[in-house]
Design a protein around this motif. Sequence first.
Motif, PDB file in Angstrom:
ATOM      1  N   LEU A 145       0.847  -1.187   0.000  1.00 34.88           N
ATOM      2  CA  LEU A 145       0.000   0.000   0.000  1.00 34.88           C
ATOM      3  C   LEU A 145       0.885   1.241   0.000  1.00 34.88           C
ATOM      4  CD1 LEU A 145      -2.761  -0.921   2.615  1.00 34.88           C
ATOM      5  CD2 LEU A 145      -2.982  -0.909   0.126  1.00 34.88           C
ATOM      6  N   THR A 146       0.408   2.274  -0.679  1.00 32.38           N
ATOM      7  CA  THR A 146       1.119   3.550  -0.694  1.00 32.38           C
ATOM      8  C   THR A 146       0.260   4.606  -0.015  1.00 32.38           C
ATOM      9  OG1 THR A 146       2.251   3.012  -2.766  1.00 32.38           O
ATOM     10  CG2 THR A 146       2.180   5.325  -2.130  1.00 32.38           C
ATOM     11  N   VAL A 147       0.821   5.235   1.005  1.00 30.96           N
ATOM     12  CA  VAL A 147       0.138   6.314   1.714  1.00 30.96           C
ATOM     13  C   VAL A 147       0.934   7.595   1.489  1.00 30.96           C
ATOM     14  CG1 VAL A 147      -0.698   7.165   3.932  1.00 30.96           C
ATOM     15  CG2 VAL A 147      -0.709   4.704   3.453  1.00 30.96           C
ATOM     16  N   GLN A 148       0.250   8.649   1.029  1.00 31.06           N
ATOM     17  CA  GLN A 148       0.904   9.924   0.788  1.00 31.06           C
ATOM     18  C   GLN A 148       0.137  11.046   1.478  1.00 31.06           C
ATOM     19  OE1 GLN A 148       1.160   9.002  -3.705  1.00 31.06           O
ATOM     20  NE2 GLN A 148       2.737  10.541  -3.392  1.00 31.06           N
ATOM     21  N   ALA A 149       0.879  11.999   1.997  1.00 36.30           N
ATOM     22  CA  ALA A 149       0.289  13.173   2.619  1.00 36.30           C
ATOM     23  C   ALA A 149       1.141  14.377   2.254  1.00 36.30           C
ATOM     24  CB  ALA A 149       0.209  13.014   4.134  1.00 36.30           C
ATOM     25  N   GLY A 150       0.467  15.498   2.002  1.00 36.03           N
ATOM     26  CA  GLY A 150       1.228  16.683   1.621  1.00 36.03           C
ATOM     27  C   GLY A 150       0.347  17.899   1.473  1.00 36.03           C
ATOM     28  N   VAL A 151       0.873  18.880   0.780  1.00 40.71           N
ATOM     29  CA  VAL A 151       0.159  20.139   0.562  1.00 40.71           C
ATOM     30  C   VAL A 151       0.179  20.479  -0.929  1.00 40.71           C
ATOM     31  CG1 VAL A 151       0.597  21.049   2.866  1.00 40.71           C
ATOM     32  CG2 VAL A 151       2.241  21.479   1.034  1.00 40.71           C
ATOM     33  N   ILE A 152      -0.783  21.301  -1.332  1.00 41.84           N
ATOM     34  CA  ILE A 152      -0.880  21.763  -2.709  1.00 41.84           C
ATOM     35  C   ILE A 152      -1.106  23.272  -2.697  1.00 41.84           C
ATOM     36  CG2 ILE A 152      -2.101  21.588  -4.909  1.00 41.84           C
ATOM     37  CD1 ILE A 152      -2.989  18.804  -4.120  1.00 41.84           C
ATOM     38  N   GLY A 153      -0.179  23.990  -3.268  1.00 41.79           N
ATOM     39  CA  GLY A 153      -0.346  25.431  -3.425  1.00 41.79           C
ATOM     40  C   GLY A 153      -0.943  25.729  -4.793  1.00 41.79           C
TER      41      GLY A 153
ATOM     42  N   VAL B 264      -4.412  13.880   1.207  1.00 39.06           N
ATOM     43  CA  VAL B 264      -4.032  12.545   1.646  1.00 39.06           C
ATOM     44  C   VAL B 264      -4.466  11.567   0.566  1.00 39.06           C
ATOM     45  CG1 VAL B 264      -4.357  10.734   3.366  1.00 39.06           C
ATOM     46  CG2 VAL B 264      -4.238  13.118   4.091  1.00 39.06           C
ATOM     47  N   LYS B 265      -3.570  10.648   0.207  1.00 41.75           N
ATOM     48  CA  LYS B 265      -3.880   9.636  -0.805  1.00 41.75           C
ATOM     49  C   LYS B 265      -3.539   8.245  -0.268  1.00 41.75           C
ATOM     50  CE  LYS B 265      -1.407  11.805  -3.994  1.00 41.75           C
ATOM     51  NZ  LYS B 265      -0.783  12.127  -5.314  1.00 41.75           N
ATOM     52  N   LEU B 266      -4.406   7.289  -0.542  1.00 48.02           N
ATOM     53  CA  LEU B 266      -4.193   5.891  -0.184  1.00 48.02           C
ATOM     54  C   LEU B 266      -4.365   5.072  -1.456  1.00 48.02           C
ATOM     55  CD1 LEU B 266      -3.791   3.599   1.896  1.00 48.02           C
ATOM     56  CD2 LEU B 266      -6.276   3.609   2.241  1.00 48.02           C
ATOM     57  N   LYS B 267      -3.276   4.394  -1.868  1.00 50.30           N
ATOM     58  CA  LYS B 267      -3.314   3.678  -3.139  1.00 50.30           C
ATOM     59  C   LYS B 267      -2.838   2.240  -2.982  1.00 50.30           C
ATOM     60  CE  LYS B 267      -0.843   6.683  -5.449  1.00 50.30           C
ATOM     61  NZ  LYS B 267      -0.189   7.362  -6.614  1.00 50.30           N
TER      62      LYS B 267
END
Length: 274
Positions: free
Chosen positions: A188-196, A234-237
């Motif tokens: 599983l891939t978990v990603q967290a971050g920000v988008i300007g 947040v993305k869960l793939k």
Amino acid sequence: MKKIYLILTPLFLTTLTYAQDEQPINDDTTKIKMGNMTIIINDDDTEEGDFDFDMDDTTEVEEKSIGTELDMQLGMNGWLNSSNSTVFSDDYLDMSLQLNRSRSFGMHMMMSGLDIFKGHVFLSPGIGFTWNSYHFENKYVSLTTGNDTTMFLADSAIQFDKYKLRATYAELPITLGFRIGNLDKTFLTVQAGVIGGINIGSIVKQRYFVNSTKYKEKIKDDFNVNPFKLDGIVKLKFKESIGVFARYSFTTMFEQGKTQTVYPFAIGITIGGV
């Protein structure tokens, strides 16, 4: 002196003859015995211990290629009031959205190959665009803007068959990712971050009928939409192919003081990426 030579010469010839009769250590080795001394001549330059002045001292280094991957996000979007609710008071009831028709579509080119720890932790910056459309629940509501206000007004004289506000953003996302599981099999891939983001265009598309005549119009305006925004994502793939995402904006949809404070959000599926 001649007598010494005459004595040593037969002795030397005898020694050489004896040495040649000895079985060599291997096909490329010659063994010569002279009294108590043994001389071994090794012609095999591949034997361990020989010097090789053409030694190729190379170290195999794993190359990590850096590239880009297309990440697409498709989902539903809306906005929340200051109480983090989609339900508005009577004074702002016309701001209620028809969520099942409001859509968010994003396309980002994300950088891949920036591993931090053995492929399990990685960083991924990118660049792209997002289009957010908002459909109002009340089919009689339209947007009206002034210098200091954005108003949501209902006019019973016109019922809109279609009315939506669309905002387009140029964006710079950056996420920190974690791959959980066996990287050669299932993970599983978990990603967290920000988008300007920067708002590069706002438009209203409307369609309505008057006496069975259809009218379609596009109205371009800033509608007091906030020119800048900052979202958390947040993305869960599953592996790195398909999954789900959620976005929430830390900045308001419209400029402060121009109308009711609302914060955009979006949820949906993500395809591709890293």
